[in-house]
Design a protein around this motif. Sequence first.
Motif, PDB file in Angstrom:
ATOM      1  N   LEU A   1       0.626  -1.289  -0.094  1.00  0.00           N
ATOM      2  CA  LEU A   1      -0.129  -0.035   0.063  1.00  0.00           C
ATOM      3  C   LEU A   1       0.923   1.125  -0.255  1.00  0.00           C
ATOM      4  N   LEU A   2       0.585   2.074  -0.874  1.00  0.00           N
ATOM      5  CA  LEU A   2       1.301   3.502  -1.101  1.00  0.00           C
ATOM      6  C   LEU A   2       0.428   4.441  -0.400  1.00  0.00           C
ATOM      7  N   LEU A   3       0.925   5.279   0.761  1.00  0.00           N
ATOM      8  CA  LEU A   3      -0.122   6.166   1.110  1.00  0.00           C
ATOM      9  C   LEU A   3       0.422   7.599   0.474  1.00  0.00           C
ATOM     10  N   ILE A   4      -0.843   8.488   0.470  1.00  0.00           N
ATOM     11  CA  ILE A   4      -0.526   9.588  -0.167  1.00  0.00           C
ATOM     12  C   ILE A   4      -1.321  10.840   0.510  1.00  0.00           C
ATOM     13  N   THR A   5      -0.268  11.575   0.634  1.00  0.00           N
ATOM     14  CA  THR A   5      -0.837  12.703   1.743  1.00  0.00           C
ATOM     15  C   THR A   5      -1.742  13.772   1.301  1.00  0.00           C
ATOM     16  N   GLY A   6      -2.232  14.569   2.197  1.00  0.00           N
ATOM     17  CA  GLY A   6      -3.433  15.611   1.899  1.00  0.00           C
ATOM     18  C   GLY A   6      -2.528  16.861   1.551  1.00  0.00           C
ATOM     19  N   SER A   7      -2.955  18.045   0.983  1.00  0.00           N
ATOM     20  CA  SER A   7      -2.586  19.336   0.732  1.00  0.00           C
ATOM     21  C   SER A   7      -1.709  19.870   1.240  1.00  0.00           C
ATOM     22  N   GLY A   8      -0.586  20.785   0.791  1.00  0.00           N
ATOM     23  CA  GLY A   8       0.539  21.438   1.548  1.00  0.00           C
ATOM     24  C   GLY A   8       1.566  20.391   1.702  1.00  0.00           C
TER      25      GLY A   8
ATOM     26  N   ARG B   1       6.486  12.249   5.719  1.00  0.00           N
ATOM     27  CA  ARG B   1       5.860  10.661   5.518  1.00  0.00           C
ATOM     28  C   ARG B   1       4.868  10.423   6.359  1.00  0.00           C
ATOM     29  N   ASP B   2       4.983  11.028   7.592  1.00  0.00           N
ATOM     30  CA  ASP B   2       4.069  10.423   8.632  1.00  0.00           C
ATOM     31  C   ASP B   2       2.864  11.320   8.378  1.00  0.00           C
ATOM     32  N   GLU B   3       2.787  12.392   7.766  1.00  0.00           N
ATOM     33  CA  GLU B   3       1.562  13.151   7.585  1.00  0.00           C
ATOM     34  C   GLU B   3       1.292  13.976   8.814  1.00  0.00           C
TER      35      GLU B   3
END
Length: 593
Positions: free
Chosen positions: A291-298, A302-304
């Motif tokens: 699973l590849l995690l994709i962060t929110g804006s800004g 890597r841990d958001e």
Amino acid sequence: MAIPPLRLVLLSAALLSLVPFAAIAGEPVPSTWQQTLCGSWEGRIQAGTAAILTVFHFEVGEKGELSGTVDSPEQGAFGLPMGTIARNEDGMIAVTVPTTQARYTATLSEDATRLVGTWSQRGHELPLELHRVLKTKATPIKEAKRFAGIWEGALDLGSIKLRLAFRLATRKDGSLGGTLDSPDQGAKDIPLGRVDIPEQGKLSIDVIGARFVGTLDDSTGQLKGSFSQNGKVLPLTLSHVKHATTLNRPQTPTPPFPYEQREVEYAGLDEGVRLAGTLTLPRSGGPFPALLLITGSGAQDRDETIFAHKPFFVIADDLSRHGIAVLRVDDRGFGKSVGPSGTTADFARDVQAGVAFLAGLADIDSQRIGLLGHSEGGLIAPMVAAGSDRIDFIILLAGPGTPGDQLILDQTMAFLHAAGESEETIASSRRVQEKLMALVKDESLPTKEIASRAREVLLSEPKLTEEEGVKAQLESQLQLLQNEWTIFFIRYDPLPALERVRCPVLAINGSKDLQVLAGPNLAGIARALKKGGNRDVTIKEFPGLNHLLQPCKTGLIDEYSSIETTIDPAVLQLLESWILSHVTKPASAGNPR
């Protein structure tokens, strides 16, 4: 009225992404030049009819290295760190200021009292002559020791309170130095710039574009003053404390871990992009689904990380304990990743590079790679999965299911209602937002024309311009409307991409999300997937959860920090069970691929 981002943009520059600069060609500044430049220099940048005061501060470290900061007092920016300081064969001094994407090149006068050169910033070349500032008398050691220790206070930003802790210590020469912690942002040990005691009982601190100036109140022992940044001035009172505030985050994983943690790097698809992250893998039983995690804006790490919460670390830990490999990555230009700023479409290419990287690893099952996107990441995952046979499944956490302009309008209205604003203010804000969105969506207008017309719109609403300090905020709004990311986001409609997604989809949101409203966005996602013929879709709205999927009372941003839960355990349980049920059945059991 500022357009609220999908993720919180904080006053502190600690979380700002610094645009990386290539080192200036040339030799490091020789020691003789180091000593010559050491001290303060000031001059004015002539920009049209404005002459902007600019102050350079150079100092030599214990190992002889030269470093420094730049102040722009009239713009409320202090302690901007210098990047590279170099000298070429002709004696030309070159200094970069990454925070402002600027570079100063100059020659030193024969009497060593002037630096004559050019300030270059975003395509503009402006003359700048700096004059040496006479040194002030040294700070008395007794006075410096009086301020040594930990000073803590909180900035009142309206919807949130942002705690700051200054750690000051005396240096060998008797001066003060130290670091800044911003516990609500999970930021620690941010180096301070200049720390001065201009007069007895007064303290001035510069840190990454901001300045605190305070006076010691002998009756309370507090430092009472103001914090200035980007033209905004806020009152700030600091108290002398033995220990700085720490936030309880019980879900943040702690070692030992029953899985492998692997630091990885790989090239992006765009020039100059290199991405760094952490891959967590079960210790046995591979090749593993991933699973590849994709962060929110800004700009996100890597841990958001937000308010000391690390949601992506929590997700990776939980899933890797149950047989799933998880890759989480610093955004381009942030943390250990490098690359220029970009739009949501550019970030989608970074995700494609991550998928290719995972597919090439021997211990990853290339047929079972999924994507999980939060907030803006929920836009990106369908963009990558649409029409692709490389993505096995996608998960959207608080992902948009309405066009960008509508999402921003809904978000703004939701925040204003939740904050108890008057109907008059809400109506005025709606009029402005609708006009601004229409301007940005008009693709026939050049960017400068958008900004010009937007200024007229903003100034046409007296209700929004009568408050103190609002002009600086309006200028910030205008800058935002010229930003390529903002323009793309407002114009982007996620529905066509969702209609083309053929892999299984899990979409989750909380009923109290005020940033991406659950009702219209989950409904939009469901309709688009159904229209495209996707038969494996799970939609789940969790009651009482906010945009970060925390249990909350109001959903307002000011709760994010005070809530100890990072992600509601029920969300983690659904993620785990849904993923495991899909990676263990053949593709034919879901949609035709």
